[in-house]
Design an enzyme around this catalytic site. Structure first.
Site, PDB file in Angstrom:
ATOM      1  N   HIS A 155       0.842  -1.202   0.000  1.00  0.00           N
ATOM      2  CA  HIS A 155       0.000   0.000   0.000  1.00  0.00           C
ATOM      3  C   HIS A 155       0.868   1.239   0.000  1.00  0.00           C
ATOM      4  CE1 HIS A 155       0.795  -0.558   4.378  1.00  0.00           C
ATOM      5  NE2 HIS A 155       0.831   0.753   4.377  1.00  0.00           N
ATOM      6  N   HIS A 201      -5.980  -1.698   4.820  1.00  0.00           N
ATOM      7  CA  HIS A 201      -5.823  -0.585   3.876  1.00  0.00           C
ATOM      8  C   HIS A 201      -4.997  -1.014   2.671  1.00  0.00           C
ATOM      9  CE1 HIS A 201      -2.129  -0.420   6.049  1.00  0.00           C
ATOM     10  NE2 HIS A 201      -1.820   0.834   5.878  1.00  0.00           N
ATOM     11  N   HIS A 216       4.530   7.433   2.461  1.00  0.00           N
ATOM     12  CA  HIS A 216       5.375   6.249   2.390  1.00  0.00           C
ATOM     13  C   HIS A 216       4.876   5.224   1.391  1.00  0.00           C
ATOM     14  CE1 HIS A 216       2.443   4.614   5.452  1.00  0.00           C
ATOM     15  NE2 HIS A 216       2.680   3.477   4.849  1.00  0.00           N
ATOM     16  N   HIS A 247       1.306  -0.076  14.644  1.00  0.00           N
ATOM     17  CA  HIS A 247       0.243   0.924  14.440  1.00  0.00           C
ATOM     18  C   HIS A 247      -1.016   0.489  15.169  1.00  0.00           C
ATOM     19  CE1 HIS A 247       2.113   3.528  11.611  1.00  0.00           C
ATOM     20  NE2 HIS A 247       2.235   2.639  10.664  1.00  0.00           N
ATOM     21  N   TYR A 256       9.449   1.925   9.980  1.00  0.00           N
ATOM     22  CA  TYR A 256       9.554   3.018   9.008  1.00  0.00           C
ATOM     23  C   TYR A 256      11.013   3.378   8.854  1.00  0.00           C
ATOM     24  CZ  TYR A 256       4.602   3.888   8.668  1.00  0.00           C
ATOM     25  OH  TYR A 256       3.277   3.762   8.406  1.00  0.00           O
ATOM     26  N   GLU A 266       8.154   1.532   4.340  1.00  0.00           N
ATOM     27  CA  GLU A 266       7.709   0.747   5.495  1.00  0.00           C
ATOM     28  C   GLU A 266       7.792  -0.733   5.141  1.00  0.00           C
ATOM     29  OE1 GLU A 266       3.416   0.554   6.192  1.00  0.00           O
ATOM     30  OE2 GLU A 266       3.726   0.397   8.340  1.00  0.00           O
TER      31      GLU A 266
END
Lengths: 308, 113
Positions: A155, A201, A216, A247, A256, A266
């Site tokens: 993503h 996501h 990112h 997260h 990260y 990431e």
């Protein structure tokens, strides 16, 4: 779930300041496979488990950042449906012939409300994951899974003005599900996460005055041990790290770090299984520490302040 | 017996009493951050994000590759650079530009200004 329509983030073209340093980072260190260099000097990479020819394209430039992002869709008819939807939404669409982008079928090219160039395509040459399709086994040959042991591009998180219009486009036209959000005290969405798959996501949007910026590019790992292994390599090679944490949003375990041009990368593992009937989760900005980094509860000032 | 030097260069912050010692081969940002984080913000450490921009007012230094979005060629001639890509070659006097956005809490309105 029956995934049709938009399938996944299939490609990001990233600007780098120094191609030799970038090739060492994405190829040697991260372990992506270099697939080709085109006549313009762009370098193409895939992660080992990806079937398509490439997912990351690097272009040397005097500024870092994102040239374009591209989602793969189910089939050519999907492109026709989505083209109409995008135009009806009020966004102009440019049709790009097959082959203009190497190894790629025809594309729809347009600009998101946040100022990012986005493409949709249905076809890209499939080169496979080295294991074939007849009695493929479970493990590639030694040396194929290497570096950070990345399975695939997963993503991206982009920021710009009108992020809520991106949300509207993705949910109403591209049929994504709105999975999580971070809101200001008045309930306005600042960060928005949407999914076209069973993950929490496939892309995220952040509100930001300056358009077209990259927060990112994110890569998926297989398991927790690989996550530790990647973090150990990041340390070994002194790659700048912003955070190694979990997260709250999406529940993924993350690291990260930055490429040699300052583009944030990431690697992650875990995260919950999302279905279209999963409820929208809301985080309030006063709870940002838990939303952003749920183990240390420390949000680096750079995390929501520096982009490329 | 060879004596170990505890520093190669002194970096001073313009309009401030602050000064600090650093070694050859360490970027200005890496030298400042551990003890002078109030004066400068670290971002990508890679010349891309621009938050550690400084102006060098005196001294010799070398720079690595920096995004021209953040340091134009003209600015570079006037001593502007990104601290993460600036290697001292003598004592320096620098001016951090504080291209630092307000603290996250202030930016998003959940902390009092």
């Amino acid at each position: 779930m029956s995934v049709r329509g938009v399938l996944r983030l299939g490609e990001m073209q990233i600007r780098v300041l120094d191609m030799a340093a970038a090739k060492q980072h994405y190829g040697t260190r991260m372990g992506l496979h270099e697939m080709m260099t085109d006549d313009d000097g762009l370098v193409y990479y895939k992660a080992w488990a990806e079937q398509d020819h490439h997912s990351i394209v690097l272009r040397e430039s005097d500024s870092s950042g994102l040239d374009h992002l591209a989602f793969k869709v189910y089939n050519d008819a999907t492109l026709d449906e989505l083209e109409k939807g995008i135009i009806d939404f009020g966004i102009a669409v440019e049709k790009i012939e097959a082959g203009i982008y190497p190894k790629s079928g025809r594309r729809l090219k347009f600009t998101l409300p946040t100022g990012h160039e986005m493409h949709l395509y249905a076809e890209k040459v499939q080169v496979g994951n080295s294991m074939g399709t007849l009695n493929p086994g479970v493990l590639p040959d030694e040396g194929i899974v290497r570096g950070f042991r990345i399975n695939g591009l997963d993503h991206c998180f982009i920021v710009g003005p009108n992020a809520k219009q991106n949300l509207k486009l993705f949910t109403e036209v591209f049929d994504f599900n709105f999975t999580e959000r971070v809101c200001d005290p008045d309930g306005n969405e600042l960060l928005m996460f949407v999914s076209c798959s069973s993950r929490a996501h496939d892309i995220a949007f952040g509100e930001n005055p300056e358009p077209g910026l990259l927060h990112h590019a994110s890569f998926r790992l297989e398991n927790t041990q690989d996550h530790v292994h990647a973090a150990d390599l990041i340390g070994k090679y002194s790659i700048p790290v912003e955070m190694n944490d979990r997260h709250g949003v999406t529940q993924v375990k993350t690291v990260y770090y930055f490429d040699p041009s300052g583009n944030r990368n990431e690697v992650f593992v875990d995260g919950y299984l999302y279905y279209p009937d999963s409820p929208l989760l809301t985080w309030t900005i006063d709870n940002l520490a838990h939303a952003a980094f749920s183990q240390s509860l420390r949000v680096p000032e750079s995390f929501l302040g520096t982009y490329t | 017996m060879a004596q170990m030097k505890n520093c190669d260069f002194i970096i001073r912050i313009h309009d401030s009493e602050k000064k600090f010692a650093t070694r050859s081969g360490t970027s200005v940002l890496s030298a400042l951050m551990p003890t002078h984080g109030d004066d400068i913000t670290a971002g990508c450490y890679s010349g891309g994000c621009g938050v550690c921009k400084i102006q060098v007012l005196s001294g010799r230094y070398a720079t690595g590759v920096m995004s021209k979005v953040h340091v134009t060629d003209a600015e570079k001639k006037d001593g502007y650079c990104l601290a993460c890509k600036t290697m001292p070659e003598s004592d320096l006097i620098i001016r951090p530009l504080r291209k630092v956005p307000p603290k996250i809490g202030h930016r998003f309105g959940y902390l009092a200004r």
